[in-house]
Design a protein around this motif. Structure first.
Motif, short mmCIF file in Angstrom:
data_model
loop_
_atom_site.label_atom_id
_atom_site.label_comp_id
_atom_site.label_asym_id
_atom_site.label_seq_id
_atom_site.Cartn_x
_atom_site.Cartn_y
_atom_site.Cartn_z
N ASP A 103 49.16 5.13 24.65
CA ASP A 103 49.93 4.58 25.76
C ASP A 103 51.04 5.53 26.18
O ASP A 103 51.28 5.76 27.37
N CYS A 104 51.72 6.07 25.20
CA CYS A 104 52.84 6.98 25.47
C CYS A 104 52.38 8.21 26.24
O CYS A 104 53.07 8.67 27.17
N ALA A 105 51.22 8.75 25.86
CA ALA A 105 50.69 9.93 26.56
C ALA A 105 50.46 9.60 28.04
O ALA A 105 50.78 10.40 28.93
N GLN A 106 49.92 8.41 28.30
CA GLN A 106 49.66 8.00 29.68
C GLN A 106 50.97 7.74 30.43
O GLN A 106 51.11 8.09 31.61
N MET A 107 51.93 7.14 29.75
CA MET A 107 53.22 6.84 30.37
C MET A 107 53.95 8.13 30.74
O MET A 107 54.57 8.22 31.82
N LEU A 109 52.55 11.07 31.37
CA LEU A 109 51.84 11.70 32.49
C LEU A 109 52.15 11.00 33.80
O LEU A 109 52.42 11.66 34.82
N LEU A 110 52.12 9.69 33.80
CA LEU A 110 52.44 8.93 35.02
C LEU A 110 53.89 9.19 35.46
O LEU A 110 54.17 9.31 36.66
N GLY A 111 54.78 9.27 34.50
CA GLY A 111 56.17 9.54 34.80
C GLY A 111 56.38 10.89 35.46
O GLY A 111 57.11 11.02 36.45
N VAL A 112 55.72 11.90 34.91
CA VAL A 112 55.85 13.26 35.46
C VAL A 112 55.21 13.33 36.85
O VAL A 112 55.75 13.98 37.76
N GLU A 113 54.08 12.67 37.02
CA GLU A 113 53.46 12.64 38.34
C GLU A 113 54.38 11.96 39.35
O GLU A 113 54.45 12.38 40.52
N GLY A 114 55.10 10.93 38.90
CA GLY A 114 56.07 10.28 39.77
C GLY A 114 57.19 11.22 40.17
O GLY A 114 57.64 11.22 41.32
N MET A 115 57.64 12.02 39.22
CA MET A 115 58.67 13.02 39.52
C MET A 115 58.17 14.02 40.55
O MET A 115 58.92 14.41 41.47
N PHE A 135 53.44 19.91 29.29
CA PHE A 135 53.50 19.01 28.13
C PHE A 135 52.65 17.78 28.39
O PHE A 135 51.83 17.39 27.54
N ALA A 136 52.87 17.14 29.53
CA ALA A 136 52.18 15.88 29.82
C ALA A 136 50.67 16.05 29.84
O ALA A 136 49.92 15.24 29.28
N THR A 138 48.83 18.56 28.47
CA THR A 138 48.33 18.96 27.16
C THR A 138 48.25 17.78 26.20
O THR A 138 47.26 17.59 25.49
N PHE A 139 49.29 16.95 26.21
CA PHE A 139 49.32 15.78 25.33
C PHE A 139 48.25 14.78 25.74
O PHE A 139 47.49 14.26 24.90
N ALA A 140 48.14 14.49 27.03
CA ALA A 140 47.17 13.50 27.51
C ALA A 140 45.73 13.96 27.24
O ALA A 140 44.86 13.13 26.90
N GLU A 141 45.49 15.25 27.37
CA GLU A 141 44.13 15.76 27.17
C GLU A 141 43.72 15.77 25.70
O GLU A 141 42.54 15.73 25.39
N SER A 142 44.70 15.83 24.80
CA SER A 142 44.39 15.94 23.37
C SER A 142 44.49 14.62 22.62
O SER A 142 44.00 14.52 21.49
#
Length: 212
Positions: A103-107, A109-115, A135-136, A138-142
């Motif tokens: 969940d954190c990885a998705q949160m 990524l969504l946060g950075v996309e919002g930025m 970071f977002a 790499t973390f989401a993909e792994s």
């Protein structure tokens, strides 16, 4: 699993690390900006930390209030950017009393996309996105691959560090620094540097507590 108390402790750690780097971040901002970036980040994260986690069981509600506190405390552009990230994370976490690393990885990524949407920046523009997006992604993909969580976040942090360092040789294409043209080349972008402090604090805490 991570609840509101753990998120509060994370924000406290981020706030502490930002406070320690405040003057250094202001010095970086002084090269091509107003020299107040460290102060703005310090104020914003302190405001987020002022929200009591014991008043909320819903992570989405907690993050929403933290976002509003950050935005109201910081008049500079950094307030709406981090506020947007927290609001995007809050929307994802609405109704949840705890979130997983996935969940954190998705949160994140969504946060950075919002930025990105809010600030209209992309990688290469010499902004905090140069640190946060690597970071977002790499973390989401792994996150769903085999291997320890600790290694995944450390690998993502390495990507963020590389992104931050890449801003040293960039000319700013967006924000106040872009007014200075070539003068903005040769130093780290303060937003990219402060974003790395945020990520490093979060990863350090996760590694220490071994959240799973």
């Amino acid at each position: 699993m991570i609840g509101t108390q753990q998120l509060h402790e994370l924000f406290l750690e981020i706030s502490k690390c930002i406070h320690e780097k405040r003057d250094e971040l202001c010095d970086l901002d002084g090269f091509a900006g107003d020299g107040d970036h460290g102060i703005s980040m310090d104020i914003g994260w302190a405001a987020a930390c002022s929200v009591s986690p014991t008043d909320y069981t819903d992570i989405g509600e907690y993050l929403k209030v933290c976002a509003k506190a950050f935005i109201q405390a910081v008049g500079a552009s950094i307030g709406p950017l981090y506020g947007t990230a927290l609001l995007r994370a809050a929307k994802y976490a609405a109704g949840k009393s705890a979130v997983s690393p996935e969940d954190c990885a998705q949160m994140i990524l969504l946060g950075v996309e919002g930025m990105q949407e809010r600030g209209k920046a992309k990688v290469g523009d010499k902004t905090l996105i140069d640190t946060l997006l690597p970071f977002a992604k790499t973390f989401a993909e792994s996150i769903n691959s085999s291997g320890p969580l600790e290694q995944k976040v450390l690998t993502a942090l390495d990507a963020a560090r590389d992104g931050m360092e890449s801003t040293r040789d960039m000319v700013a294409n967006i924000g106040r620094s872009s007014r200075h043209g070539e003068k903005s080349r040769g130093s780290l972008d303060p937003g990219a540097a402060s974003a790395f402090v945020v990520l490093q604090a979060g990863v350090s805490m996760l590694v220490k507590t071994r959240v799973s």
